[in-house]
Scaffold this active site. Sequence first.
Site, PDB file in Angstrom:
ATOM      1  N   GLY A 250       0.778  -1.235   0.000  1.00 32.69           N
ATOM      2  CA  GLY A 250       0.000   0.000   0.000  1.00 32.69           C
ATOM      3  C   GLY A 250       0.808   1.282   0.000  1.00 32.69           C
ATOM      4  N   GLU A 292       4.273  -6.503   1.409  1.00 32.20           N
ATOM      5  CA  GLU A 292       3.733  -6.891   0.102  1.00 32.20           C
ATOM      6  C   GLU A 292       3.554  -5.698  -0.834  1.00 32.20           C
ATOM      7  OE1 GLU A 292       0.847 -10.489   1.605  1.00 32.20           O
ATOM      8  OE2 GLU A 292       0.036  -8.458   1.717  1.00 32.20           O
ATOM      9  N   PRO A 293       4.632  -5.040  -1.222  1.00 33.11           N
ATOM     10  CA  PRO A 293       4.489  -3.902  -2.126  1.00 33.11           C
ATOM     11  C   PRO A 293       4.127  -4.341  -3.542  1.00 33.11           C
ATOM     12  CG  PRO A 293       6.812  -4.378  -1.745  1.00 33.11           C
ATOM     13  CD  PRO A 293       6.034  -5.334  -0.892  1.00 33.11           C
ATOM     14  N   GLY A 294       3.169  -3.662  -4.131  1.00 31.74           N
ATOM     15  CA  GLY A 294       2.820  -3.924  -5.528  1.00 31.74           C
ATOM     16  C   GLY A 294       3.079  -2.653  -6.311  1.00 31.74           C
ATOM     17  N   ARG A 295       2.173  -1.695  -6.128  1.00 31.51           N
ATOM     18  CA  ARG A 295       2.251  -0.398  -6.801  1.00 31.51           C
ATOM     19  C   ARG A 295       3.624   0.259  -6.672  1.00 31.51           C
ATOM     20  NH1 ARG A 295      -2.355   2.747  -7.339  1.00 31.51           N
ATOM     21  NH2 ARG A 295      -3.291   1.485  -5.701  1.00 31.51           N
ATOM     22  N   ARG A 332      -8.282   2.973 -14.600  1.00 36.06           N
ATOM     23  CA  ARG A 332      -8.200   3.559 -13.255  1.00 36.06           C
ATOM     24  C   ARG A 332      -8.897   4.915 -13.133  1.00 36.06           C
ATOM     25  NH1 ARG A 332      -3.996   5.021 -11.208  1.00 36.06           N
ATOM     26  NH2 ARG A 332      -4.532   4.658  -9.032  1.00 36.06           N
ATOM     27  N   CYS A 363     -16.632   3.377 -26.383  1.00 32.01           N
ATOM     28  CA  CYS A 363     -17.971   3.956 -26.476  1.00 32.01           C
ATOM     29  C   CYS A 363     -18.588   4.146 -25.099  1.00 32.01           C
ATOM     30  CB  CYS A 363     -18.848   3.088 -27.360  1.00 32.01           C
ATOM     31  SG  CYS A 363     -18.243   3.081 -29.035  1.00 32.01           S
ATOM     32  N   GLU A 364     -17.965   4.996 -24.321  1.00 32.26           N
ATOM     33  CA  GLU A 364     -18.435   5.355 -22.988  1.00 32.26           C
ATOM     34  C   GLU A 364     -18.006   6.789 -22.743  1.00 32.26           C
ATOM     35  OE1 GLU A 364     -19.935   3.361 -20.676  1.00 32.26           O
ATOM     36  OE2 GLU A 364     -19.781   1.548 -21.892  1.00 32.26           O
ATOM     37  N   TYR A 392      -1.689  -1.689 -11.895  1.00 27.72           N
ATOM     38  CA  TYR A 392      -3.150  -1.759 -12.063  1.00 27.72           C
ATOM     39  C   TYR A 392      -3.606  -1.135 -13.378  1.00 27.72           C
ATOM     40  CZ  TYR A 392      -2.431  -2.870  -7.191  1.00 27.72           C
ATOM     41  OH  TYR A 392      -1.962  -3.447  -6.044  1.00 27.72           O
TER      42      TYR A 392
HETATM   43  C1  LIG Z   1      -3.306  -5.227  -3.343  1.00 29.01           C
HETATM   44  C2  LIG Z   1      -2.624  -5.807  -2.217  1.00 29.01           C
HETATM   45  C3  LIG Z   1      -1.287  -5.492  -1.959  1.00 29.01           C
HETATM   46  C4  LIG Z   1      -0.517  -4.489  -2.775  1.00 29.01           C
HETATM   47  O1  LIG Z   1      -0.965  -3.198  -2.639  1.00 29.01           O
HETATM   48  P1  LIG Z   1      -0.141  -2.014  -3.325  1.00 29.01           P
HETATM   49  O2  LIG Z   1      -0.939  -0.807  -3.028  1.00 29.01           O
HETATM   50  O3  LIG Z   1      -0.099  -2.309  -4.773  1.00 29.01           O
HETATM   51  O4  LIG Z   1       1.207  -2.006  -2.713  1.00 29.01           O
HETATM   52  C5  LIG Z   1      -0.654  -6.124  -0.913  1.00 29.01           C
HETATM   53  N1  LIG Z   1      -1.301  -7.030  -0.147  1.00 29.01           N
HETATM   54  C6  LIG Z   1      -2.598  -7.349  -0.365  1.00 29.01           C
HETATM   55  C7  LIG Z   1      -3.236  -8.353   0.494  1.00 29.01           C
HETATM   56  C8  LIG Z   1      -3.299  -6.753  -1.394  1.00 29.01           C
HETATM   57  O5  LIG Z   1      -4.571  -7.073  -1.589  1.00 29.01           O
END
Ligand SMILES: *Cc1c(COP(=O)(O)O)cnc(C)c1O
Length: 436
Positions: A250, A292-295, A332, A363-364, A392
């Site tokens: 997050g 758990e970094p994604g973004r 998004r 078409c939106e 995302y």
């Molecule tokens: C989506 C998610 C993440 C990643 O969130 P980011 O904002 O992308 O870092 C980590 N853990 C869980 C359980 C998630 O659902």
Amino acid sequence: MNSLLFGTAKINEKKHLEIGGCDTLQLAKEYGTPLYVYDVALIRERAQGFNETFTDLGVKHRVTYASKAFSCLAIYQVMKEEGLSCDVVSAGELYTALKAGMDPAQIAFHGNNKTYEELALAVDENIGAIIVDNFYEITLLKEILENKNKTQTILLRVAPGIDAHTHEFIMTGQEDSKFGFDINSGQAERALQIVQGESHFDLVGVHCHIGSQIFSTDAFKMASSKMVELLVDWRKRYDFVAQILNLGGGFGVKYIESDDPLEGKEYVREIALSVKNNCAENEYPLPEIWIEPGRSIVAEAGTSLYTVGARKDIPTVRNYVSVDGGMGENIRTALYDAEYTAAIANDMTAPNEEIVTITGKYCESGDVLVKNASMPKVKPGDILAMFSTGAYGYSMASNYNRNPRPAVVFVENGHSRLVVKRETYADLVSADVPLY
Ligand SMILES: *Cc1c(COP(=O)(O)O)cnc(C)c1O
């Protein structure tokens, strides 16, 4: 001129946007548009930064890439090269991670409604951890483990009741959430009682994820003290001592000039120190910390390229500039009013002259990419770059209006590499079954 230049991105001597040593005009020509371009050196730097910060603090850790942010074979391979683990949230992501060569022991499985088949696949593949979300999942998993006579390492996902002050759609740690066992109402405790009594479950820790695109460290500190408080309580009353404390992802990134996130490493530092302090105060043995970094690993490394087409200028109302993509490869803005910064890749030093709304070809009316963007004069044929689209974006792509999903290229050290092909019209009908 407006641009968010991250990592290797720069303006070259032709005044073009260059990423990873590759001229984006060349990339657009070679691979077509819409196109996702990823700066692999930046992805590596971010991934390493997280690991190094923990190591410097002497904290046992695991950095798990939340692959829902961007999932394809190549990205799992980069994560593996950088020593990261990964999270998956479906059997499809699990399949992709395994195909990419990810070690099953390094995969954790998330989700609020994992199916029987998905859980069975995860157990068969001996994946490292299942993050158990709810009572139904406990029942399903128990049945699977009994049938297969196996033991599975699990964590319990709890909802700590933290409001992380981000957009409602991407806020997950508050009580009113579909994710995880609620602490305040006693669900989390009930879950602990159940799994402690089952020999097929090897409960190693707890997990929480409080939301996404969070800028301040306060919410993370609140979550970590709440989680340690929970663990201290569970040690006292259930003799349970956690080996792992997973605090989710997050961490915020920069989409527009006014966004002011911390560096990913800073979040990690604050979280690790906070957990360390909370544990020390309670004489609780410091668990391994998982994040758990994604973004924050892939967003700023991704740039989308589009070709500008039609314009519609409505005097005193709005100027629409349409590009050859839209909500199909980046939903998004339409989905949660996300904001982005755009620039003209073929003339990066041109001064801003007008306010336009950048829209797609779908078409939106809601098919908007950037609302009220301050831009240089935009004309048909320009290559428009949108920054920070690496998370995302592609992973939420659809075939709405039967548009093929775009290609994805990795750029690094002056080389570009196609990692996801552009879909063909034949791909679009490949799953269709005609009547005759
Ligand atoms: C989506 C998610 C993440 C990643 O969130 P980011 O904002 O992308 O870092 C980590 N853990 C869980 C359980 C998630 O659902």
